[in-house]
Design an enzyme around this catalytic site. Structure first.
Site, PDB file in Angstrom:
ATOM      1  N   CYS A  69      -6.968  -4.769  -4.380  1.00 16.63           N
ATOM      2  CA  CYS A  69      -6.535  -4.034  -3.180  1.00 16.63           C
ATOM      3  C   CYS A  69      -5.290  -4.680  -2.570  1.00 16.63           C
ATOM      4  O   CYS A  69      -5.169  -4.794  -1.345  1.00 16.63           O
ATOM      5  CB  CYS A  69      -7.667  -3.963  -2.148  1.00 16.63           C
ATOM      6  N   GLN A 101     -11.214 -14.104   4.235  1.00 11.68           N
ATOM      7  CA  GLN A 101     -11.336 -15.247   3.335  1.00 11.68           C
ATOM      8  C   GLN A 101     -11.362 -16.577   4.076  1.00 11.68           C
ATOM      9  O   GLN A 101     -11.776 -17.593   3.518  1.00 11.68           O
ATOM     10  CB  GLN A 101     -10.182 -15.245   2.321  1.00 11.68           C
TER      11      GLN A 101
END
Length: 405
Positions: free
Chosen positions: A363, A203
């Site tokens: 997740c 990210q």
């Protein structure tokens, strides 16, 4: 960055329209980014008129494709501030990068009674490989808690570390909360006890300027599809001296020096870790993606995405039925839950409004347990996002509230 500058980029992304030509409000960039036409074109050329295998052919097109493939490696090294392209290993994605480090470096350097430190907010890809190492070696996993606003608690990390800690592996940016780690501070803490620091940069790579020397970590991983490139390719960066000491992870062609039935000697890094025919077209398309986001300006896009996250958090905070998670200042990611509405139901209704969000545990089931929810809804922004996407999301939320009201 002005809204106009970003709006002008929406047209670069062919996926941001529905089949009937309506705007598609894509708010799932943290899962996988849309691809600009420049990336689509680069991959199409590589698969078509330019295609040949690399490293082996003596004919002209193979030589040209080899130059393109290795040029992509150099471009990645430049993008992340690596000392050398020899520190850049192409893998299928960040998951494979972490597994590579766990199976190669981890199985050699972590033993019985040693400690591996993770945090509460980690993606499963940064948990399960280390559990496998711990199970096989007799090492133990320590979990660093979070601050009240969802940051990795570096004070708690300092207290957890011991001389038996061999590895600290953390998310640079949380895929659920958008919280940003002070990576250099984490590196300093890990190194203070002789441990290595691995960062999951999935990210962070599309959202901030990276400099491996400044961060001072030991391993860094990210996926191509999250930085506007194709699926099927990712990057493992590691210090050259560490890679030199790591054994091969997979065996086959391309990663060898010489093979006999008596003994095989291996190629130096990074080729040692790239067995088989590599991701040729994907690497070339990744190069195009990096060129695109550099042209856009990574820092400018990051500022824009953070501002959109602030705007959305402020709008959602006006709804008493909505619970927000994570810090006020997030890296373009906003997770929330609506009272009485499962995130999957919200996602289904939003889809009818041409709004795409992520709904589920992302997740990150240990983090969901920590938050006390089975799942969250997550809106995540990209460099193509703008306030029209927020407006469409809010309209969908209001419709959902009326339905479940």
């Amino acid at each position: 960055m002005s809204d106009t500058a970003v709006l002008s980029r929406k047209a670069d992304f062919p996926g941001l329209v529905t089949a009937d030509g309506e705007p598609w409000h894509y708010l799932d960039t943290a899962a996988s980014a849309q691809k600009p036409q420049a990336v689509v074109d680069a991959m199409s050329r590589a698969l078509g008129v330019d295609y040949a295998t690399v490293h082996r052919g003596v004919y002209g097109r193979s030589a040209q494709m080899t130059l393109g493939y290795e040029s992509a490696r150099r471009r990645v090294a430049q993008f992340i501030g690596a000392k050398s392209e020899n520190e850049v290993v192409f893998v299928r994605g960040a998951t494979e990068a972490i597994n590579l480090v766990a199976a190669s470096w981890g199985m050699v350097n972590i033993g019985e009674g040693d400690r591996i430190v993770l945090s509460t907010l980690e993606h499963h890809s940064n948990i399960v490989p280390w559990q496998m190492v711990a199970e096989r070696t007799g090492a133990q996993i320590d979990v660093c808690p979070l601050t009240e606003d969802g940051q990795i608690d570096l004070g708690a990390l300092e207290a957890i570390l011991t001389p038996r800690t061999k590895l600290v592996s953390l998310a640079h940016v949380s895929n659920v909360l958008g919280s940003v780690l002070d990576a250099r501070a984490a590196a300093d803490l890990a190194h203070s006890v002789g441990a290595k620091l691995m960062l999951d940069g999935c990210q962070a790579a599309p959202r901030m300027t990276l400099d491996m020397a400044a961060i001072d970590c030991d391993f860094y991983a990210f996926s191509g599809h999250k930085i506007y490139g194709p699926t099927g390719i990712g990057v493992l960066w590691a210090r050259e001296e560490i890679l030199d000491g790591m054994p091969p992870w997979q065996g086959g062609g391309a990663m060898i020096d010489r093979v006999t039935f008596e003994k095989t000697t291996y190629a130096p890094p990074p080729q040692r870790f790239e067995a088989g025919t590599p991701m040729i077209t994907e690497a070339i398309a990744l190069h195009a993606a990096i060129e695109y986001i550099d042209d856009m300006g990574v820092d400018q896009a990051y500022d824009h995405e953070r501002q959109l996250a602030r705007t959305l958090r402020e709008a959602l905070s006006a709804h008493n039925s909505i619970r927000l998670f994570g810090p006020e200042e997030s890296a373009g990611i906003v997770s929330f839950a609506m009272e009485g509405v499962h995130p999957h139901d919200l996602g289904t209704i939003l889809d009818e409004e041409h709004v795409a969000i992520r709904a589920g545990h992302h997740c990150a089931q240990p983090l969901m347990d920590h938050l006390g929810v089975p799942a969250t809804a997550r809106a995540s922004f990209g460099l193509y996002s703008d306030e029209s996407d927020i407006a469409a999301l809010l309209r969908g939320i209001e419709r959902t509230q009326r339905i479940f009201g």
